[in-house]
Write a protein that holds these residues in place. Structure first.
Motif, mmCIF file in Angstrom:
data_model
loop_
_atom_site.group_PDB
_atom_site.id
_atom_site.type_symbol
_atom_site.label_atom_id
_atom_site.label_comp_id
_atom_site.label_asym_id
_atom_site.label_seq_id
_atom_site.Cartn_x
_atom_site.Cartn_y
_atom_site.Cartn_z
ATOM 1 N N MET A 1 3.641 -3.467 11.604
ATOM 2 C CA MET A 1 4.635 -2.458 10.907
ATOM 3 C C MET A 1 3.858 -3.404 9.205
ATOM 4 O O MET A 1 3.916 -4.419 9.109
ATOM 5 C CB MET A 1 5.815 -2.733 10.265
ATOM 6 C CG MET A 1 6.705 -1.109 9.463
ATOM 7 S SD MET A 1 8.317 -0.795 8.878
ATOM 8 C CE MET A 1 8.384 0.062 10.115
ATOM 9 N N LYS A 2 2.996 -2.255 8.511
ATOM 10 C CA LYS A 2 2.117 -2.813 7.392
ATOM 11 C C LYS A 2 3.634 -2.906 6.394
ATOM 12 O O LYS A 2 4.412 -2.889 6.327
ATOM 13 C CB LYS A 2 1.088 -1.953 6.819
ATOM 14 C CG LYS A 2 0.763 -1.937 8.364
ATOM 15 C CD LYS A 2 -0.482 -3.071 8.089
ATOM 16 C CE LYS A 2 -1.393 -2.856 9.118
ATOM 17 N NZ LYS A 2 -2.200 -3.478 9.510
ATOM 18 N N ALA A 3 3.146 -4.017 5.673
ATOM 19 C CA ALA A 3 4.327 -4.316 4.482
ATOM 20 C C ALA A 3 4.437 -3.391 3.140
ATOM 21 O O ALA A 3 5.563 -3.088 2.601
ATOM 22 C CB ALA A 3 3.442 -5.670 3.174
ATOM 23 N N LYS A 4 3.297 -2.173 3.017
ATOM 24 C CA LYS A 4 3.194 -0.963 2.208
ATOM 25 C C LYS A 4 4.892 -0.026 3.830
ATOM 26 O O LYS A 4 4.941 0.832 2.143
ATOM 27 C CB LYS A 4 1.919 -0.312 3.139
ATOM 28 C CG LYS A 4 2.382 0.541 1.224
ATOM 29 C CD LYS A 4 0.517 1.943 1.689
ATOM 30 C CE LYS A 4 -0.225 0.647 0.046
ATOM 31 N NZ LYS A 4 -1.644 2.119 0.312
ATOM 32 N N GLU A 5 4.505 -0.385 3.967
ATOM 33 C CA GLU A 5 5.749 0.140 5.463
ATOM 34 C C GLU A 5 7.119 -0.069 4.654
ATOM 35 O O GLU A 5 8.293 0.902 4.640
ATOM 36 C CB GLU A 5 5.039 1.055 7.109
ATOM 37 C CG GLU A 5 4.118 2.150 7.075
ATOM 38 C CD GLU A 5 3.985 1.276 8.626
ATOM 39 O OE1 GLU A 5 4.210 0.272 8.774
ATOM 40 O OE2 GLU A 5 3.063 1.855 8.578
ATOM 41 N N LYS B 1 4.226 -13.909 11.151
ATOM 42 C CA LYS B 1 3.841 -13.584 10.109
ATOM 43 C C LYS B 1 5.116 -12.134 10.062
ATOM 44 O O LYS B 1 5.181 -11.855 8.409
ATOM 45 C CB LYS B 1 2.567 -12.895 10.119
ATOM 46 C CG LYS B 1 1.435 -14.160 10.488
ATOM 47 C CD LYS B 1 0.183 -13.670 10.455
ATOM 48 C CE LYS B 1 -0.495 -15.061 10.401
ATOM 49 N NZ LYS B 1 -2.116 -14.963 10.346
ATOM 50 N N ASP B 2 5.123 -11.143 10.185
ATOM 51 C CA ASP B 2 6.499 -10.178 10.477
ATOM 52 C C ASP B 2 7.839 -11.268 9.533
ATOM 53 O O ASP B 2 8.081 -10.279 9.094
ATOM 54 C CB ASP B 2 6.054 -9.628 11.449
ATOM 55 C CG ASP B 2 5.348 -8.341 12.284
ATOM 56 O OD1 ASP B 2 4.347 -7.952 10.540
ATOM 57 O OD2 ASP B 2 5.576 -8.358 13.119
ATOM 58 N N ARG C 1 6.560 -11.844 6.312
ATOM 59 C CA ARG C 1 7.388 -10.803 5.655
ATOM 60 C C ARG C 1 8.042 -9.913 5.125
ATOM 61 O O ARG C 1 8.492 -9.586 4.330
ATOM 62 C CB ARG C 1 5.820 -9.475 6.276
ATOM 63 C CG ARG C 1 5.637 -8.558 5.564
ATOM 64 C CD ARG C 1 4.213 -7.677 5.815
ATOM 65 N NE ARG C 1 2.909 -8.317 6.142
ATOM 66 C CZ ARG C 1 2.660 -8.338 7.687
ATOM 67 N NH1 ARG C 1 3.092 -8.441 8.752
ATOM 68 N NH2 ARG C 1 1.610 -9.281 7.757
#
Length: 66
Positions: free
Chosen positions: A1-5, A48-49, A52
Motif C-alpha cells: 500500500m502506498k503512502a498516498k493511499e 518499510k511499511d 511508513r
C-alpha cells in the motif's frame, strides 16, 4: 500500500494496519529462522511499511496538536 493511499485512512485504521504488519513481520521472521521463507525481500518491504504507517500516525498527531 502506498503512502498516498494510507493518508486517507483514519487513526484507528492505521493502528489496526500497524498491528497487522507487526504480526506479519513476526511470522516472516519465524519462517526465516526455520528456513521456510520463500521471499526474503518481503521482510524489508514489511519493515518499510511499518515505518511508513508510524510516520503517518505521527503526522496525524502533529496536525491534531496544532
Amino acid at each position: 500500500m502506498k503512502a498516498k493511499e494510507m493518508r486517507e485512512l483514519s487513526a484507528a485504521e492505521l493502528a489496526e494496519k500497524l498491528t497487522d504488519l507487526k504480526a506479519e513481520l513476526f511470522n516472516l521472521r519465524f519462517q526465516h529462522a526455520i528456513n521456510q521463507l520463500e521471499n526474503p525481500i518481503r521482510l524489508s518491504a514489511v519493515k518499510k511499511d511499518i515505518a511508513r504507517v508510524k510516520t503517518l500516525i505521527r503526522e496525524q498527531e502533529l496536525r491534531s496538536a496544532q
